[in-house]
Every structure is written in C-alpha cells, then in structure tokens.
Design a protein around this motif. Structure first.
Motif, PDB file in Angstrom:
ATOM      1  N   MET A 225       0.848  -1.035  -0.309  1.00  0.00           N
ATOM      2  CA  MET A 225       0.455   0.449   0.343  1.00  0.00           C
ATOM      3  C   MET A 225       0.686   1.277   0.541  1.00  0.00           C
ATOM      4  SD  MET A 225      -3.425  -0.004  -0.612  1.00  0.00           S
ATOM      5  CE  MET A 225      -3.566   1.110   0.595  1.00  0.00           C
ATOM      6  N   THR A 226       2.241   1.114   1.218  1.00  0.00           N
ATOM      7  CA  THR A 226       2.716   2.016   1.044  1.00  0.00           C
ATOM      8  C   THR A 226       3.398   2.467  -0.916  1.00  0.00           C
ATOM      9  OG1 THR A 226       4.431   0.924   1.587  1.00  0.00           O
ATOM     10  CG2 THR A 226       3.357   1.724   2.953  1.00  0.00           C
ATOM     11  N   LEU A 227       3.616   1.066  -1.422  1.00  0.00           N
ATOM     12  CA  LEU A 227       3.912   1.632  -2.962  1.00  0.00           C
ATOM     13  C   LEU A 227       3.488   1.964  -3.792  1.00  0.00           C
ATOM     14  CD1 LEU A 227       6.532  -1.758  -3.142  1.00  0.00           C
ATOM     15  CD2 LEU A 227       6.708  -0.064  -2.168  1.00  0.00           C
ATOM     16  N   TRP A 228       2.487   1.673  -3.325  1.00  0.00           N
ATOM     17  CA  TRP A 228       1.604   2.226  -3.971  1.00  0.00           C
ATOM     18  C   TRP A 228       0.891   3.616  -3.937  1.00  0.00           C
ATOM     19  CZ3 TRP A 228      -1.173   0.300  -8.569  1.00  0.00           C
ATOM     20  CH2 TRP A 228      -1.575  -1.265  -8.376  1.00  0.00           C
ATOM     21  N   THR A 229       0.670   3.983  -2.874  1.00  0.00           N
ATOM     22  CA  THR A 229       0.620   5.449  -2.007  1.00  0.00           C
ATOM     23  C   THR A 229       1.823   6.330  -3.264  1.00  0.00           C
ATOM     24  OG1 THR A 229      -0.603   4.811  -0.633  1.00  0.00           O
ATOM     25  CG2 THR A 229       0.470   7.391  -0.179  1.00  0.00           C
ATOM     26  N   ARG A 230       3.059   6.109  -2.827  1.00  0.00           N
ATOM     27  CA  ARG A 230       4.389   6.517  -3.826  1.00  0.00           C
ATOM     28  C   ARG A 230       4.495   6.378  -5.139  1.00  0.00           C
ATOM     29  NH1 ARG A 230       8.063   4.412  -1.085  1.00  0.00           N
ATOM     30  NH2 ARG A 230       8.913   3.043  -2.076  1.00  0.00           N
ATOM     31  N   GLY A 231       3.423   5.308  -5.404  1.00  0.00           N
ATOM     32  CA  GLY A 231       3.686   5.301  -6.859  1.00  0.00           C
ATOM     33  C   GLY A 231       2.318   6.419  -7.479  1.00  0.00           C
ATOM     34  N   ALA A 232       1.547   6.271  -6.626  1.00  0.00           N
ATOM     35  CA  ALA A 232       0.342   7.452  -7.541  1.00  0.00           C
ATOM     36  C   ALA A 232       0.626   8.844  -6.660  1.00  0.00           C
ATOM     37  CB  ALA A 232      -0.790   7.314  -6.672  1.00  0.00           C
ATOM     38  N   TYR A 233       1.118   9.377  -5.891  1.00  0.00           N
ATOM     39  CA  TYR A 233       2.217  10.263  -5.943  1.00  0.00           C
ATOM     40  C   TYR A 233       2.481  10.892  -6.657  1.00  0.00           C
ATOM     41  CZ  TYR A 233       4.099  14.555  -3.682  1.00  0.00           C
ATOM     42  OH  TYR A 233       4.928  15.849  -3.129  1.00  0.00           O
ATOM     43  N   ASP A 234       4.018   9.858  -7.052  1.00  0.00           N
ATOM     44  CA  ASP A 234       5.218  10.621  -8.162  1.00  0.00           C
ATOM     45  C   ASP A 234       4.373  10.617  -9.400  1.00  0.00           C
ATOM     46  OD1 ASP A 234       6.629  10.189  -6.111  1.00  0.00           O
ATOM     47  OD2 ASP A 234       7.893   8.487  -6.759  1.00  0.00           O
ATOM     48  N   PHE A 235       3.424   9.992  -9.496  1.00  0.00           N
ATOM     49  CA  PHE A 235       2.787  10.382 -11.314  1.00  0.00           C
ATOM     50  C   PHE A 235       1.677  11.258 -11.159  1.00  0.00           C
ATOM     51  CE2 PHE A 235      -0.604   8.774 -14.205  1.00  0.00           C
ATOM     52  CZ  PHE A 235      -0.386   8.814 -16.024  1.00  0.00           C
ATOM     53  N   LEU A 236       1.005  11.800 -10.162  1.00  0.00           N
ATOM     54  CA  LEU A 236      -0.312  12.451 -10.477  1.00  0.00           C
ATOM     55  C   LEU A 236       0.957  13.943 -10.258  1.00  0.00           C
ATOM     56  CD1 LEU A 236      -2.986  11.209  -7.571  1.00  0.00           C
ATOM     57  CD2 LEU A 236      -2.880  11.268 -10.604  1.00  0.00           C
ATOM     58  N   ASN A 237       1.894  13.992  -9.542  1.00  0.00           N
ATOM     59  CA  ASN A 237       2.537  15.315  -8.933  1.00  0.00           C
ATOM     60  C   ASN A 237       3.734  15.730 -10.418  1.00  0.00           C
ATOM     61  OD1 ASN A 237       1.225  16.542  -6.646  1.00  0.00           O
ATOM     62  ND2 ASN A 237       1.756  15.131  -5.873  1.00  0.00           N
ATOM     63  N   PHE A 238       4.168  14.930 -10.551  1.00  0.00           N
ATOM     64  CA  PHE A 238       5.598  15.031 -11.408  1.00  0.00           C
ATOM     65  C   PHE A 238       5.689  14.110 -12.598  1.00  0.00           C
ATOM     66  CE2 PHE A 238       6.734  15.054  -6.391  1.00  0.00           C
ATOM     67  CZ  PHE A 238       6.630  16.243  -6.281  1.00  0.00           C
ATOM     68  N   GLY A 239       4.276  13.489 -13.136  1.00  0.00           N
ATOM     69  CA  GLY A 239       4.272  12.796 -14.015  1.00  0.00           C
ATOM     70  C   GLY A 239       5.095  11.948 -14.366  1.00  0.00           C
ATOM     71  N   ASN A 240       5.334  11.282 -13.036  1.00  0.00           N
ATOM     72  CA  ASN A 240       6.730   9.489 -12.779  1.00  0.00           C
ATOM     73  C   ASN A 240       5.980   8.187 -12.497  1.00  0.00           C
ATOM     74  OD1 ASN A 240       9.014  10.736 -13.671  1.00  0.00           O
ATOM     75  ND2 ASN A 240       9.703  11.239 -11.748  1.00  0.00           N
ATOM     76  N   GLY A 241       5.625   7.560 -13.411  1.00  0.00           N
ATOM     77  CA  GLY A 241       4.436   6.184 -12.572  1.00  0.00           C
ATOM     78  C   GLY A 241       5.283   5.466 -13.736  1.00  0.00           C
ATOM     79  N   TYR A 242       7.004   5.653 -13.072  1.00  0.00           N
ATOM     80  CA  TYR A 242       7.651   3.619 -13.410  1.00  0.00           C
ATOM     81  C   TYR A 242       7.355   2.679 -12.100  1.00  0.00           C
ATOM     82  CZ  TYR A 242       9.684   7.382 -16.400  1.00  0.00           C
ATOM     83  OH  TYR A 242       9.941   8.278 -17.645  1.00  0.00           O
ATOM     84  N   LEU A 243       7.459   3.591 -10.938  1.00  0.00           N
ATOM     85  CA  LEU A 243       7.376   2.622  -9.883  1.00  0.00           C
ATOM     86  C   LEU A 243       4.872   2.131 -10.068  1.00  0.00           C
ATOM     87  CD1 LEU A 243       7.237   1.210  -7.068  1.00  0.00           C
ATOM     88  CD2 LEU A 243       7.094   3.101  -6.191  1.00  0.00           C
TER      89      LEU A 243
END
Length: 448
Positions: A225-243
C-alpha cells in the motif's frame, strides 16, 4: 541474491519453575495454504525453515533473551553448547540496566555463528552472514536516532536482488513498526542497489484458542500500500509513473503509464496527447485494472481530465507548462512556454493553409518572424515578441546547463508565474493573431 529474514527478539517471560530462567512458550505455527505445521518457541525457526532463509538479522535490546536464543538454536541443530559463554551471556543480559553498558558485537559473536550453523543445517547452501543488532529502547529522541543509525547499517548490507522478509513479533511492538518504516525509507534512498520486500509476516497468537495453532499471516499487501501511495503521488504530481506501472498487473495500463512517464520526461507533446486519451479509456474500464486502482480512480482521472480534450498542440503545451510550474519542474515549464507561443502562431498559418507542415522548418520560420524588427515593432505584437524573447533566452540558458551569472536561477524561477500570465493574455487571448498570415505570408518567411 540472498533471502534475508529480519526479526526482533523480546525479553520473554520468566519460567514458573525457575524465576531466573526466561522462556518463550512452544507454539504450533502454520502458514497459509499449507498443511505443514511447526512447533517451536520461536516463530523465527518456522520462518527460516519454510522460507529457506540464507541469513538472519536479529534485532533486540541488551535485555533481550539472547542467552535463551543461543541455547535453543544450538541444541535444535546439534551444535555444541559453550556453557561458559552461555553463563557469561546470561549474566550480562540479566544484570543490564537501562543507561548502562550495552552488549557489543563481540558479546554476540557466537550467537551469530550459531545462527549461521543452524541455517546451513536446514539449507546446505545458505550463504551465512547472519548478525545480531543491539538497539536502545527508544525512550527519547536520542535513543530513537541511535536506533535509526543501527537500522541504516542493515540497509548498507543489502545488495541487488536480495529478498527481504520481515517478521512482526509480539515483543517490543515499537521495533517492528520502526523497522517497517525504516525498510521503506531504505528502499526510497536505495543506499545500495534495489531489493525486494518479499514477505511481511505476523504470527497470530491470538487465534490459537479458535484454531488450535497460530496462523502465520503475510501482511505484504500493507507494505505494498505504501508503494501504491508513493507511485500514485509521483505520477500525479511529477508525471513519473514508473513505480505505479511496476505495481499494476494489467499490462496495457502499465505500458500506457510508463509511456506517459517517458513522454513527460522527454517532452514529446503529440505522443503525450494520444497516450492521455488512451489512458482515459482504460481507467473507465474498471474491470481491467487492479482493485486498488478503483480507489485511486478519482485522483488519476483528475490528472487525465486536466489534459484530455485539449484540441490544439499550443493549448496542450501551455497546459503542460502550468502543470510543470505547479510541480516545480521549471526547465520543462520554460521549454513548453516557449514552444506554446511558436505553436500558437503556426496554428494560425495552418488554419489558412493546411498544406503548411507541422515540422521543424515551419517552426523555425515562425521563430524568425518573431525576431523580425517590423513584426516586433507592431503595437499588437510587440509585447508578445518581448515575452517570447525573454522566455526563449532563459530556455536556451537551461538547455546549456545554466552557465550564467550567480543568482540567475532565482530570477528565472521568480519570473515564471509572470511569464505564464503574460503568455495567456498576450498570446492565447490575443485576437490579432489571426491577422499574422495576412500581414506576413508564410511563403515569404525566411527560416534563418
């Protein structure tokens, strides 16, 4: 690659028959989806056997029952017990007082050896390297940071492709929580190469009364869940959706998010628009995505809707420039702002003549027009040209890795918001842009 189990050791309870002897009760442990059981006082033993662990990192305080751990694992694997060492270790642990001299690596060296010999007894090719780590109780900030340093030492030993298994025991409940947080931090910092948290286990002793055994439950989804949260945050805020892409099981959706991440980072606008439209369709088909995506759907759709439906390249570039600015990606913001102005003018030419190509030669002609004196001196275009030249100058500075006067970067950052507002008013709300193809025919424009 090594399978590494990280666990913690508590203080145990004193035996009813011997007030100086500490023991863990024997418990029957059972993993999910298997009929095999393990009767042992230490869940670590069940985990080591079932998971075929290569080495064990055991964390505890100077008051933890190291002497009993040494005694049990020496006997259970047929090792010769060093009674003198055992007595000495028992005295040190029993007589330890908070604030006193803590146990050292040397004090626990034979425990380390015993663990390695035990693991090789149950798995011949176990690589060894087990180690005991002494931490404080964590009673104040100083002790918490001391424990932080110890856990970071563990991080220093982790190498590429290691599989990490975490045990959440009942003893010292703050330790497993602290360890859980720290392992996540170590993954983020990547002190060494990347490693995988392959299991997060909890022996559910409270279920013994109902089941007759303690089920060993894998709580890895909580860590994920922490990985999903960080992955979504990175994608929504920085466009980095790799995780996020790595976590999504649906290949098509994973590929789209990874493509968008690549495009955002390299700033290829046309491809971005196509992928955003594709992503929108996939997110609406909730049957094709992981269940957790359903909870993230409103937030992911907010990102998609921000760019979906934009019809012109210039508008998309401008929308991206504003998004980059909000997320403090200033270099991409300047690039998109400069290109949005060129695109907007070129769109007016193409609206008059669809044969005009959307290529680099056409864009160079527009840039040359902006720098022409007769165009730049016209009242209706003068301010637009001035803004473009300022934005383009900073954009070129960025492209050359920022070799400029000291503090120039601060001025460049401070001006971005003004440039965004000016671009909107002088370019996208400039009704005179439609006159440009008439005043300056495209076939008369030079490109150098």
């Amino acid at each position: 690659m090594a399978k590494i189990l990280i666990s913690s050791l508590g203080t145990g309870r004193f035996s009813k028959s011997n007030s100086s002897e500490r023991k863990y009760d024997y418990t029957i442990y059972k993993f999910q989806n298997t009929d095999k059981t393990y009767k042992t006082p230490f869940i670590v033993e069940a985990l080591c056997k079932c998971l075929e662990i290569d080495k064990l990192y055991l964390i505890g305080t100077s008051k933890s029952m190291w002497e009993e751990f040494y005694y049990y694992f020496s006997n259970s694997s047929g090792q010769t017990l060093d009674e003198e060492y055992w007595d000495k270790l028992s005295d040190m642990v029993t007589n330890f007082k908070v604030g006193g001299q803590k146990l050292t690596d040397e004090d626990l060296s034979k425990v380390n050896e015993t663990i390695d010999n035990y693991l090789k007894n149950i798995k011949a090719d176990a690589i060894g390297g087990s180690r005991c780590f002494i931490i404080d109780y964590g009673l104040d900030e100083k002790e918490i940071w001391s424990n932080f340093d110890v856990i970071m030492q563990i991080g220093e030993t982790l190498t590429d492709d290691d599989e990490i298994y975490l045990d959440i025991p009942h003893a010292f409940r703050s330790i497993p929580l602290f360890l859980y947080i720290m392992i996540d931090l170590i993954r983020i910092l990547k002190l060494k190469n990347d490693f995988k948290v392959a299991g997060l286990y909890y022996g559910m002793l409270e279920a013994i009364g109902d089941l007759g055994y303690a089920p060993i439950v894998d709580l890895s989804p909580l860590y994920n869940m922490t990985l999903w949260t960080r992955g979504a945050y990175d994608f929504l805020n920085f466009g980095n959706g790799y995780l996020l892409a790595d976590l999504i099981s649906k290949q098509e959706l994973s590929d789209i998010i990874r493509n968008i991440s690549d495009i955002v980072n390299i700033n290829f606008i046309d491809e971005f628009k196509r992928e955003i439209d594709h992503l929108s369709g996939l997110l609406k088909d909730t049957n094709t995505v992981d269940p957790i995506i359903n909870y993230m759907l409103p937030y992911l759709m907010t990102f998609v809707e921000r760019f979906k439906g934009i019809n012109s390249s210039s508008q998309l570039q401008f929308a991206l420039a504003k998004w980059y600015f909000e997320n403090r990606r200033f270099a991409q913001c300047y690039i998109c702002l400069a290109e949005a102005i060129v695109s907007r003018i070129l769109e007016e030419y193409r609206a008059r003549d669809s044969r005009i190509k959307w290529n680099n030669d056409s864009r160079e002609k527009v840039k040359y027009l902006i720098h022409r004196t007769d165009f730049g001196n016209m009242d209706k275009f003068k301010d637009m040209c001035k803004i473009y030249k300022e934005i383009s100058s900073i954009r070129n500075l960025i492209a050359h890795a920022g070799f400029a006067d000291r503090e120039a970067y601060k001025e460049a950052i401070n001006k971005i918001n003004t440039y965004i507002r000016c671009t909107e008013s002088l370019v996208f709300k400039n009704k005179h842009l439609k006159e440009i193809p008439v005043l300056f025919p495209f076939d008369k424009l030079a490109n150098n």
